[in-house]
Design a protein around this motif. Sequence first.
Motif, short mmCIF file in Angstrom:
data_model
loop_
_atom_site.label_atom_id
_atom_site.label_comp_id
_atom_site.label_asym_id
_atom_site.label_seq_id
_atom_site.Cartn_x
_atom_site.Cartn_y
_atom_site.Cartn_z
N GLU A 70 0.70 2.87 6.50
CA GLU A 70 1.11 2.79 5.10
C GLU A 70 0.84 1.39 4.52
N ASN A 71 1.21 0.36 5.28
CA ASN A 71 0.99 -1.02 4.82
C ASN A 71 -0.49 -1.33 4.68
N PHE A 72 -1.28 -0.85 5.63
CA PHE A 72 -2.72 -1.09 5.61
C PHE A 72 -3.34 -0.49 4.35
N GLU A 73 -2.87 0.71 3.99
CA GLU A 73 -3.42 1.38 2.81
C GLU A 73 -2.86 0.78 1.53
N LYS A 74 -1.58 0.43 1.55
CA LYS A 74 -0.95 -0.15 0.36
C LYS A 74 -1.65 -1.43 -0.05
N GLN A 125 -4.65 -2.23 0.24
CA GLN A 125 -5.95 -1.96 -0.40
C GLN A 125 -5.78 -1.40 -1.80
N ILE A 126 -4.71 -0.61 -2.00
CA ILE A 126 -4.51 0.06 -3.28
C ILE A 126 -3.82 -0.85 -4.29
N ALA A 127 -3.07 -1.85 -3.76
CA ALA A 127 -2.17 -2.67 -4.58
C ALA A 127 -2.76 -3.10 -5.92
N ASP A 128 -4.01 -3.61 -5.92
CA ASP A 128 -4.56 -4.15 -7.16
C ASP A 128 -5.35 -3.12 -7.96
N LYS A 129 -5.23 -1.85 -7.61
CA LYS A 129 -5.96 -0.80 -8.34
C LYS A 129 -5.07 -0.23 -9.43
N GLU A 130 -5.66 -0.09 -10.62
CA GLU A 130 -4.90 0.53 -11.69
C GLU A 130 -5.47 1.89 -11.99
N VAL A 131 -4.65 2.89 -11.76
CA VAL A 131 -5.10 4.27 -11.96
C VAL A 131 -4.11 4.94 -12.91
N PRO A 132 -4.61 5.59 -13.97
CA PRO A 132 -3.69 6.27 -14.88
C PRO A 132 -3.03 7.45 -14.19
N SER A 133 -1.83 7.80 -14.65
CA SER A 133 -1.18 8.96 -14.04
C SER A 133 -1.66 10.21 -14.77
N PHE A 134 -2.13 11.14 -14.01
CA PHE A 134 -2.56 12.42 -14.58
C PHE A 134 -2.32 13.50 -13.55
N ARG A 135 -2.38 14.74 -13.98
CA ARG A 135 -2.15 15.83 -13.06
C ARG A 135 -3.14 16.95 -13.35
N ALA A 136 -3.06 17.99 -12.55
CA ALA A 136 -3.97 19.11 -12.73
C ALA A 136 -3.78 19.69 -14.12
N GLY A 137 -4.86 20.04 -14.79
CA GLY A 137 -4.80 20.57 -16.15
C GLY A 137 -5.20 19.55 -17.19
N ARG A 167 -5.23 15.94 -4.35
CA ARG A 167 -4.74 16.12 -2.98
C ARG A 167 -4.74 14.79 -2.23
N GLY A 168 -4.00 14.77 -1.12
CA GLY A 168 -4.02 13.62 -0.22
C GLY A 168 -3.02 12.54 -0.60
N THR A 169 -2.92 11.54 0.29
CA THR A 169 -2.04 10.40 0.06
C THR A 169 -2.80 9.12 0.42
N GLY A 170 -2.29 8.01 -0.05
CA GLY A 170 -2.86 6.71 0.32
C GLY A 170 -4.30 6.55 -0.12
N THR A 171 -5.09 5.88 0.72
CA THR A 171 -6.49 5.63 0.36
C THR A 171 -7.31 6.91 0.34
#
Lengths: 118, 192
Positions: free
Chosen positions: A7-11, A13-25, A53-57
């Motif tokens: 979890e820490n290893f993936e966090k 890498q993701i920390a400085d990524k900005e991704v909008p929240s969206f969902r299916a549809g 689908r999926g979690t983390g990286t």
Amino acid sequence: MRNRYVENFEKAQIADKEVPSFRAGDTVRVAVRIKEGDKTRVQDYEGVCIAIRGTGTGRSFNVRKIAAGGVGVERTFPLYSESIESITVVRKGKVRRAKLHYLRGRKGKAARIKELRK
Amino acid sequence: MEFLVEKIGMSRTVDVPSVPVTLLKLKDVKVCEVSEDGTAIVAYQSGKKSNKAIEGQQKKYNLDKSFNKFKTIKVANTEAGDIDTSSLEEAKELKTTFTSKGRGYTGVMKRHNFGGGPKSHGSRFHRRVGSIGMAEFPGRVQPGQKMPGQYGNATVTVKNTVVSYDGENGVIAVKGSIPGANGAMGVIKVVK
């Protein structure tokens, strides 16, 4: 529960990524970096997100659009990949499911998704 | 230099192209006694097992009660104490030695990737070995003939490139997979 070291290893890498929240549809526009020889350019791909689908990286989402000639095209993008320049949410859709694979069997008017109004 | 590690699990990076990585956690290791050729007796923790022999060693090397296992590995240290991990900072390639997952007594299709026979149309030859040799000449089976037997639970060494090293938490990420189950202990050796 996932291992905390993974979890820490993936966090990290993701920390400085900005991704909008969206969902299916939701209709999303994905700017994809394309490498041709030694040059890179950005190409937009717009369609309805039909699954996340999926979690983390490893988290990825699936975008479906109807291309020229009425041919359905689906592309799966890794959510946090370096190859994605930006993701823009164009339209919020009103759906009752997390996976919209039923859209594959629908055509034209039947494949529409209502806009979410609050 | 060699280190004791625990396999944590697998993950990936977000680079292009994405790299599959296996995470290894450095075990807490105490160097007890260094000999002249660079090898040392080290102690590490594993379970709660204790007996008089272990207690004697712990008394001899002034160890905590929890350090109940001993092993001989190559170290960078010249004196007893905590293990010197500085060689990992610049490590590019590792050799990892683990015990692979045991699969028990397996057939030839799983163990040696034989093709097997047709499943249907009355073939009567599904997952069997088939012929194992010639005729009256040579009249024996060639040594090394692939047959069913114990598969896995063997010591396997693989070479992997290092993707990243987090000295603070003692987590090493190497490219690709590594034999053995998550949580298993193994030895890594810095090659480059």
